[in-house]
Design a protein around this motif. Structure first.
Motif, mmCIF file in Angstrom:
data_model
loop_
_atom_site.group_PDB
_atom_site.id
_atom_site.type_symbol
_atom_site.label_atom_id
_atom_site.label_comp_id
_atom_site.label_asym_id
_atom_site.label_seq_id
_atom_site.Cartn_x
_atom_site.Cartn_y
_atom_site.Cartn_z
ATOM 1 N N LEU A 91 0.832 -1.212 0.000
ATOM 2 C CA LEU A 91 0.000 0.000 0.000
ATOM 3 C C LEU A 91 0.861 1.254 0.000
ATOM 4 C CD1 LEU A 91 -3.154 -0.121 2.310
ATOM 5 C CD2 LEU A 91 -2.989 -0.376 -0.165
ATOM 6 N N SER A 92 1.918 1.226 0.803
ATOM 7 C CA SER A 92 2.810 2.393 0.898
ATOM 8 C C SER A 92 3.468 2.679 -0.457
ATOM 9 C CB SER A 92 3.863 2.131 1.974
ATOM 10 O OG SER A 92 4.800 3.175 2.007
ATOM 11 N N LYS A 93 3.947 1.637 -1.106
ATOM 12 C CA LYS A 93 4.608 1.817 -2.403
ATOM 13 C C LYS A 93 3.622 2.267 -3.474
ATOM 14 C CE LYS A 93 8.226 -1.578 -1.466
ATOM 15 N NZ LYS A 93 8.646 -2.985 -1.643
ATOM 16 N N LEU A 94 2.408 1.725 -3.417
ATOM 17 C CA LEU A 94 1.389 2.069 -4.415
ATOM 18 C C LEU A 94 0.765 3.445 -4.153
ATOM 19 C CD1 LEU A 94 -0.311 -1.436 -4.752
ATOM 20 C CD2 LEU A 94 0.818 -0.182 -6.612
ATOM 21 N N LYS A 95 1.065 3.996 -2.979
ATOM 22 C CA LYS A 95 0.587 5.356 -2.624
ATOM 23 C C LYS A 95 -0.931 5.453 -2.731
ATOM 24 C CE LYS A 95 4.942 6.939 -4.556
ATOM 25 N NZ LYS A 95 5.330 5.574 -4.991
ATOM 26 N N THR A 96 -1.605 4.431 -2.222
ATOM 27 C CA THR A 96 -3.064 4.391 -2.273
ATOM 28 C C THR A 96 -3.578 3.871 -0.932
ATOM 29 O OG1 THR A 96 -4.970 3.503 -3.494
ATOM 30 C CG2 THR A 96 -3.067 2.058 -3.286
ATOM 31 N N ASP A 97 -4.823 4.148 -0.633
ATOM 32 C CA ASP A 97 -5.411 3.711 0.630
ATOM 33 C C ASP A 97 -5.938 2.287 0.562
ATOM 34 O OD1 ASP A 97 -4.940 6.232 1.685
ATOM 35 O OD2 ASP A 97 -6.899 6.993 1.046
ATOM 36 N N TYR A 98 -6.073 1.765 -0.647
ATOM 37 C CA TYR A 98 -6.646 0.430 -0.813
ATOM 38 C C TYR A 98 -6.212 -0.137 -2.161
ATOM 39 C CZ TYR A 98 -9.838 2.513 -4.200
ATOM 40 O OH TYR A 98 -10.347 3.150 -5.314
ATOM 41 N N VAL A 99 -6.316 -1.448 -2.284
ATOM 42 C CA VAL A 99 -6.182 -2.082 -3.596
ATOM 43 C C VAL A 99 -7.526 -2.731 -3.927
ATOM 44 C CG1 VAL A 99 -3.697 -2.462 -3.507
ATOM 45 C CG2 VAL A 99 -5.234 -4.214 -2.589
ATOM 46 N N ASP A 100 -7.753 -2.984 -5.197
ATOM 47 C CA ASP A 100 -9.018 -3.583 -5.609
ATOM 48 C C ASP A 100 -8.987 -5.097 -5.440
ATOM 49 O OD1 ASP A 100 -10.598 -1.155 -6.897
ATOM 50 O OD2 ASP A 100 -8.469 -0.947 -7.350
ATOM 51 N N PHE A 101 -7.899 -5.735 -5.854
ATOM 52 C CA PHE A 101 -7.678 -7.166 -5.604
ATOM 53 C C PHE A 101 -6.384 -7.323 -4.817
ATOM 54 C CE2 PHE A 101 -9.808 -9.448 -9.533
ATOM 55 C CZ PHE A 101 -11.062 -9.129 -9.037
ATOM 56 N N TYR A 102 -6.422 -8.118 -3.765
ATOM 57 C CA TYR A 102 -5.189 -8.552 -3.097
ATOM 58 C C TYR A 102 -5.164 -10.070 -3.182
ATOM 59 C CZ TYR A 102 -1.233 -8.436 0.127
ATOM 60 O OH TYR A 102 0.031 -8.545 0.681
ATOM 61 N N LEU A 103 -4.135 -10.606 -3.836
ATOM 62 C CA LEU A 103 -4.096 -12.025 -4.181
ATOM 63 C C LEU A 103 -2.907 -12.739 -3.553
ATOM 64 C CD1 LEU A 103 -4.683 -11.703 -8.063
ATOM 65 C CD2 LEU A 103 -6.407 -11.674 -6.236
ATOM 66 N N ILE A 104 -3.089 -14.012 -3.252
ATOM 67 C CA ILE A 104 -1.964 -14.901 -2.950
ATOM 68 C C ILE A 104 -1.299 -15.223 -4.286
ATOM 69 C CG2 ILE A 104 -1.324 -17.224 -2.195
ATOM 70 C CD1 ILE A 104 -3.608 -17.063 -0.147
ATOM 71 N N HIS A 105 -0.011 -14.883 -4.422
ATOM 72 C CA HIS A 105 0.667 -14.975 -5.727
ATOM 73 C C HIS A 105 0.890 -16.434 -6.150
ATOM 74 C CE1 HIS A 105 3.689 -12.613 -8.435
ATOM 75 N NE2 HIS A 105 3.077 -13.565 -9.094
ATOM 76 N N TRP A 106 1.360 -17.246 -5.221
ATOM 77 C CA TRP A 106 1.534 -18.686 -5.452
ATOM 78 C C TRP A 106 1.201 -19.402 -4.153
ATOM 79 C CZ3 TRP A 106 3.154 -21.264 -9.921
ATOM 80 C CH2 TRP A 106 3.656 -20.464 -10.952
#
Length: 274
Positions: A91-106
């Protein structure tokens, strides 16, 4: 832009993948795509480019709420505390308060899937993610997530293209209203080796890549996130949305090999047989 509805969200079927895009290249690619009409951007903790994506989100004129942003937690960070730490950093790197999808990558070989998904569900409940999901989950793992743990899985992101069937996973996912997001949808640049695709492309005054994308995008509950750095590639991929395949085209594509998996890390799960 055609969209899919999942877990209450409308997600554009065609997005921009950013794997291997770094620094200025990544920043410019995202800005260019947003200016062109893309509204779905895919990144991940492991890509080491969330900061560049975040800069583009800040620099674009497109309002944040109009952009679907996906990021992912790496398989080595699936303990609840590690997920929390990774999410906060994303979130800090994306400079946003939220993401739309948060996924388990593998999936991790030794993960406690219930604990990992419960942590994602808490992040969602707190407003950090609008929806949660998984990547690279074969049927058995997706079934565990959806039926046993009863997690609100918004998508399963997997390798899927004209050279790799998902004929076990896709019907199951469709039966549970879980969209598949196709990564490497252009088979990592290998499409030119198949004259059948060029034959269909010539018929539609299109490219082989556009035919391959159109084949994915016409399927129910399938999204695609081709990586495209240049404006020309991004525009070409958008052009796939206007290609209409017919039964002869699909029959020709059906004859292509369907066992060509190109993303095979040592930690991958046991895939469904094709």
């Amino acid at each position: 832009m055609v969209s899919v509805t999942t877990q209450g969200l409308n997600v554009p079927k065609l997005g921009l993948g950013t794997f291997k895009l770094q620094g200025k290249d990544c920043h410019e690619a995202v800005l260019t795509a947003l200016a062109m009409g893309y509204r779905h951007i895919d990144t991940a903790e492991m890509y080491a480019n969330e900061g560049s994506v975040g800069d583009a989100l800040q620099d674009t004129d497109v309002p944040r709420e109009q952009i679907h942003v996906t990021t992912k937690v790496w398989w080595q960070n699936l303990a609840p505390d590690a997920i929390r730490k990774a999410f906060d950093q994303s979130l800090s790197k994306l400079k946003t308060d939220y993401v739309d999808f948060y996924l388990i990558h593998w999936p991790a070989p030794d993960m406690n899937l219930a604990a990992a998904l419960e942590t994602l569900m808490r992040i969602k409940a707190e407003g950090g993610a609008r929806a949660i999901g998984v990547c690279n989950f074969p049927v058995a793992l997706l079934k565990q997530a959806v039926e046993d743990i009863k997690a609100p899985i918004a998508c399963n992101q997997v390798e899927y293209h004209v050279l790799l069937s998902q004929n076990r996973l896709l019907p199951y996912a469709q039966s549970k209203s879980v969209p598949l997001t196709a990564y490497a949808p252009l088979a990592q640049g290998r499409l030119a080796s198949y004259p059948e695709l060029q034959q269909i492309a010539d018929k539609h005054n299109a490219t082989a890549a556009q035919i391959a994308l159109a084949w994915l995008l016409e399927q129910d509950g399938v999204l695609a996130i081709p990586k495209a750095r240049s404006e020309a590639s991004q525009r070409s991929n958008l052009g796939a949305l206007s290609v209409r395949l017919d039964q002869d085209d699909r029959a020709l594509i059906a004859k292509l090999p369907k066992d060509q998996r190109f993303v095979k890390p040592a930690f991958a799960p046991e895939w469904d047989p094709e």
